[in-house]
Motif scaffolding. Structure first.
Motif, PDB file in Angstrom:
ATOM      1  N   GLN A  59      31.905  28.693  31.059  1.00 42.04           N
ATOM      2  CA  GLN A  59      33.012  27.827  31.441  1.00 42.04           C
ATOM      3  C   GLN A  59      32.817  26.418  30.914  1.00 42.04           C
ATOM      4  O   GLN A  59      33.764  25.768  30.459  1.00 42.04           O
ATOM      5  CB  GLN A  59      33.161  27.802  32.962  1.00 42.04           C
ATOM      6  CG  GLN A  59      34.334  26.979  33.470  1.00 42.04           C
ATOM      7  CD  GLN A  59      35.658  27.457  32.890  1.00 42.04           C
ATOM      8  OE1 GLN A  59      35.884  28.644  32.746  1.00 42.04           O
ATOM      9  NE2 GLN A  59      36.536  26.528  32.551  1.00 42.04           N
ATOM     10  N   GLN A 114      48.962  40.391  34.192  1.00 38.08           N
ATOM     11  CA  GLN A 114      48.577  38.991  34.367  1.00 38.08           C
ATOM     12  C   GLN A 114      47.489  38.843  35.420  1.00 38.08           C
ATOM     13  O   GLN A 114      46.564  38.038  35.278  1.00 38.08           O
ATOM     14  CB  GLN A 114      49.804  38.161  34.745  1.00 38.08           C
ATOM     15  CG  GLN A 114      50.790  37.998  33.592  1.00 38.08           C
ATOM     16  CD  GLN A 114      52.089  37.345  34.026  1.00 38.08           C
ATOM     17  OE1 GLN A 114      52.352  37.170  35.225  1.00 38.08           O
ATOM     18  NE2 GLN A 114      52.922  36.994  33.059  1.00 38.08           N
ATOM     19  N   GLN A 115      47.584  39.631  36.496  1.00 38.47           N
ATOM     20  CA  GLN A 115      46.541  39.588  37.523  1.00 38.47           C
ATOM     21  C   GLN A 115      45.202  40.067  36.971  1.00 38.47           C
ATOM     22  O   GLN A 115      44.158  39.472  37.223  1.00 38.47           O
ATOM     23  CB  GLN A 115      46.954  40.448  38.720  1.00 38.47           C
ATOM     24  CG  GLN A 115      48.171  39.928  39.471  1.00 38.47           C
ATOM     25  CD  GLN A 115      48.720  40.942  40.465  1.00 38.47           C
ATOM     26  OE1 GLN A 115      48.187  42.042  40.597  1.00 38.47           O
ATOM     27  NE2 GLN A 115      49.788  40.585  41.152  1.00 38.47           N
ATOM     28  N   GLU A 119      44.269  40.112  33.832  1.00 37.11           N
ATOM     29  CA  GLU A 119      43.782  39.223  32.787  1.00 37.11           C
ATOM     30  C   GLU A 119      42.953  38.085  33.356  1.00 37.11           C
ATOM     31  O   GLU A 119      41.904  37.727  32.810  1.00 37.11           O
ATOM     32  CB  GLU A 119      44.958  38.649  31.994  1.00 37.11           C
ATOM     33  CG  GLU A 119      45.555  39.623  30.999  1.00 37.11           C
ATOM     34  CD  GLU A 119      46.885  39.135  30.458  1.00 37.11           C
ATOM     35  OE1 GLU A 119      47.270  37.992  30.782  1.00 37.11           O
ATOM     36  OE2 GLU A 119      47.534  39.888  29.728  1.00 37.11           O
ATOM     37  N   GLY A 120      43.426  37.510  34.467  1.00 38.08           N
ATOM     38  CA  GLY A 120      42.715  36.374  35.051  1.00 38.08           C
ATOM     39  C   GLY A 120      41.271  36.714  35.365  1.00 38.08           C
ATOM     40  O   GLY A 120      40.341  36.002  34.965  1.00 38.08           O
ATOM     41  N   PHE A 121      41.058  37.818  36.081  1.00 34.63           N
ATOM     42  CA  PHE A 121      39.699  38.205  36.460  1.00 34.63           C
ATOM     43  C   PHE A 121      38.898  38.669  35.250  1.00 34.63           C
ATOM     44  O   PHE A 121      37.720  38.326  35.099  1.00 34.63           O
ATOM     45  CB  PHE A 121      39.750  39.326  37.506  1.00 34.63           C
ATOM     46  CG  PHE A 121      38.401  39.754  38.008  1.00 34.63           C
ATOM     47  CD1 PHE A 121      37.696  38.956  38.900  1.00 34.63           C
ATOM     48  CD2 PHE A 121      37.819  40.928  37.561  1.00 34.63           C
ATOM     49  CE1 PHE A 121      36.444  39.336  39.358  1.00 34.63           C
ATOM     50  CE2 PHE A 121      36.568  41.323  38.011  1.00 34.63           C
ATOM     51  CZ  PHE A 121      35.879  40.521  38.912  1.00 34.63           C
ATOM     52  N   THR A 122      39.529  39.410  34.354  1.00 38.21           N
ATOM     53  CA  THR A 122      38.816  39.956  33.192  1.00 38.21           C
ATOM     54  C   THR A 122      38.355  38.845  32.263  1.00 38.21           C
ATOM     55  O   THR A 122      37.192  38.821  31.826  1.00 38.21           O
ATOM     56  CB  THR A 122      39.721  40.935  32.424  1.00 38.21           C
ATOM     57  OG1 THR A 122      40.137  41.972  33.303  1.00 38.21           O
ATOM     58  CG2 THR A 122      38.977  41.548  31.246  1.00 38.21           C
ATOM     59  N   THR A 168      38.028  35.590  32.896  1.00 36.36           N
ATOM     60  CA  THR A 168      37.204  34.559  33.512  1.00 36.36           C
ATOM     61  C   THR A 168      35.838  35.072  33.938  1.00 36.36           C
ATOM     62  O   THR A 168      34.836  34.356  33.839  1.00 36.36           O
ATOM     63  CB  THR A 168      37.918  33.967  34.743  1.00 36.36           C
ATOM     64  OG1 THR A 168      39.220  33.514  34.356  1.00 36.36           O
ATOM     65  CG2 THR A 168      37.137  32.791  35.320  1.00 36.36           C
ATOM     66  N   GLY A 171      50.484  36.023  28.327  1.00 33.53           N
ATOM     67  CA  GLY A 171      49.329  36.041  29.222  1.00 33.53           C
ATOM     68  C   GLY A 171      48.013  36.132  28.489  1.00 33.53           C
ATOM     69  O   GLY A 171      47.091  35.368  28.740  1.00 33.53           O
ATOM     70  N   THR A 172      47.882  37.085  27.566  1.00 29.86           N
ATOM     71  CA  THR A 172      46.610  37.250  26.873  1.00 29.86           C
ATOM     72  C   THR A 172      46.327  36.064  25.970  1.00 29.86           C
ATOM     73  O   THR A 172      45.191  35.828  25.607  1.00 29.86           O
ATOM     74  CB  THR A 172      46.623  38.545  26.064  1.00 29.86           C
ATOM     75  OG1 THR A 172      46.847  39.631  26.948  1.00 29.86           O
ATOM     76  CG2 THR A 172      45.329  38.792  25.349  1.00 29.86           C
ATOM     77  N   ARG A 202      45.957  33.233  26.712  1.00 26.50           N
ATOM     78  CA  ARG A 202      45.030  32.325  27.346  1.00 26.50           C
ATOM     79  C   ARG A 202      43.628  32.450  26.793  1.00 26.50           C
ATOM     80  O   ARG A 202      42.812  31.556  26.936  1.00 26.50           O
ATOM     81  CB  ARG A 202      44.996  32.576  28.864  1.00 26.50           C
ATOM     82  CG  ARG A 202      46.259  32.168  29.577  1.00 26.50           C
ATOM     83  CD  ARG A 202      45.966  32.022  31.063  1.00 26.50           C
ATOM     84  NE  ARG A 202      45.434  33.251  31.629  1.00 26.50           N
ATOM     85  CZ  ARG A 202      46.190  34.209  32.161  1.00 26.50           C
ATOM     86  NH1 ARG A 202      47.492  34.096  32.151  1.00 26.50           N
ATOM     87  NH2 ARG A 202      45.636  35.293  32.675  1.00 26.50           N
ATOM     88  N   THR A 203      43.303  33.598  26.175  1.00 26.82           N
ATOM     89  CA  THR A 203      41.979  33.753  25.588  1.00 26.82           C
ATOM     90  C   THR A 203      41.845  32.921  24.349  1.00 26.82           C
ATOM     91  O   THR A 203      40.776  32.828  23.799  1.00 26.82           O
ATOM     92  CB  THR A 203      41.693  35.213  25.244  1.00 26.82           C
ATOM     93  OG1 THR A 203      42.654  35.668  24.300  1.00 26.82           O
ATOM     94  CG2 THR A 203      41.738  36.072  26.470  1.00 26.82           C
TER      95      THR A 203
END
Length: 452
Positions: free
Chosen positions: A51, A308-309, A311-314, A316, A448-449, A451-452
């Motif tokens: 991070q 989207q849900q 993706e956030g956990f995966t 991060t 959504g993706t 964000r990577t």
């Protein structure tokens, strides 16, 4: 001081606090710490490190995933293991590495499932131009990668692979373009709706599908002709069942369940189930996850919310653990002082960049695209990112390449990802106004993706 700067400083301070406690553990209590505690400490250090470097990457106009990739590499033998062997040995004991590997494999299954969900071919326009980008942008680096393996002898060969299998795999790895990281770069540069941006997203999506299909053939052929034929027949049967039975069933379930927790469980369980099936027939688990993702209904708000849900956990939590696993498997020290090894690294890097820029850019130039737009497209297609790391890890686990080849190709992936944004900015600076106002229909993945 900007908000991003304060964030980066805060995260870095947190990293220093966590890492600073490691000497205390190693000095007095290392022998009494159980494996679960070791695992939790390692996970905390990995997440904070990735991070912190993701925040730093944003400061330098790089996609956050680039910082996370670098963070994973720095925690391995290339830096931490070299400058502080005791700390590295404490953090990443064999039991910890085993646990991280299992969690990372789950992260890969979910991540590749999401890539499958976002593979869209129904919205692609200018199909002739897209085909030119895919063929040119994959064929030239593919041939260059094979040539490097041929010229270097057995320097890169895997322990259980024939020379041809190693050549084909390295060629495939050189031909990959990372769709998620490309989407983020386009969004950052506000190019996602330009004609060049839409064309690059379409070509990357098709290229991803071709890459996974080619990888499946390579993995199927490892057991010899008869074994490979058996695997391919089983894979073809699975594809047929998926198209005729599973896809309609998923469409019905999505319409009935909506964006509920039940749908999330169904999709994740399905992806894992497909991963088990392909792993059991000697294809990699992620091949099954990708196939199941392709079968998920398109144009569904429920599926998009679930995605989207996930993706956030995966992105991060799970992917940084995968990056750490990659970092633990490579070591820059393997390059040593042998001129041949460094020559292979330089040749692979030059071939990767020139192959993509000349292959993709040259193909669309021949198809009628203006020279400056063609060059920009070539720069965009040179982004490899997470997708290549996943492909390389699968090849390394299957012994298609050795650790030196894995190290060299991971470095190529990191460097080409880092240079994509600056090269595109340079092209925009020198060609301002050529394409900036040209908008095109959206053809690729969800935002959504990106964000990577």
């Amino acid at each position: 001081m900007s908000h991003r700067t304060r964030t980066a400083i805060g995260v870095s301070a947190g990293l220093a606090v966590i890492v600073g406690t490691v000497p205390l553990w190693t000095a007095s209590e290392a022998r009494t710490v159980d494996s679960l505690t070791h695992f939790f400490i390692a996970v905390a250090v990995i997440l904070v490190t990735c991070q912190a470097l993701a925040a730093l990457a944003r400061r330098f106009h790089q996609p956050p995933v680039f910082g996370e990739m670098v963070g994973g590499l720095l925690l391995g033998p290339s830096l931490l293991g070299a400058v502080w062997p005791e700390g590295g040995a404490f953090l990443f004991q064999p039991s910890v590495i085993e646990g991280l590997d299992k969690v990372a494999q789950l992260g890969l299954v979910v991540f590749v499932f999401l890539l499958g969900c976002e593979l869209r071919t129904d919205r692609i326009e200018r199909k002739g131009m897209v085909a030119a980008v895919v063929v040119g942008g994959m064929a030239l680096p593919f041939a260059a990668g094979m040539g490097i393996v041929l010229a270097s002898g057995d320097l890169l060969a895997g322990t259980s692979a024939t020379p041809t299998e190693t050549m084909l795999f390295v060629g495939l790895a050189m031909a990959v373009t990372a769709l998620p990281v490309l989407a983020r770069i386009l969004a950052d540069l506000k190019l996602e709706k330009t004609s060049v941006g839409a064309l690059s997203m379409s070509a990357a999506a098709i290229g991803d599908g071709v890459a996974w299909l080619t990888l499946a053939f390579l993995l199927a052929g490892q057991g010899g002709t008869s074994q490979g034929l058996r695997v391919l027949l089983l894979a073809a049967a699975l594809v047929l069942v998926t198209a005729l039975c599973v896809r309609p069933l998923l469409a019905m379930l999505v319409s009935r369940l909506g964006s509920s927790q039940s749908l999330t469980v169904v999709l994740i369980a399905g992806a894992i189930g497909y991963a088990v099936l392909t792993q059991s027939v000697q294809l990699h688990a992620v091949v099954g996850a990708f196939l199941f993702g392709v079968a998920v209904p398109r144009d569904s708000l429920a599926v998009e919310r679930v995605g989207q849900q996930l993706e956030g956990f995966t992105l991060t939590i799970l992917l940084p653990l995968f990056f750490a696993g990659v970092g633990l498997k490579i070591s820059v020290g393997l390059l040593g002082t042998d001129p041949l090894v460094w020559l292979v690294l330089v040749a692979a890097l030059v071939a990767a960049v020139v192959g993509k820029v000349a292959g993709a850019g040259g193909a669309v130039r021949l198809a009628g695209m203006p020279p400056r737009d063609a060059l920009r497209l070539g720069f965009l297609m040179n982004c490899r990112g997470v997708t290549e790391l996943v492909v390389l890890t699968i090849g390394y686990q299957a012994h298609l390449i050795n650790q030196l080849a894995y190290t060299i190709l991971v470095l190529v992936a990191v460097i080409t990802t880092a240079t994509t944004g600056p090269l595109v900015r340079w092209s925009l600076k020198h060609t301002r106004g050529d394409d900036g106002g040209v908008r095109a229909p959206r053809t690729g993945s969800r935002a959504g993706t990106a964000r990577t």
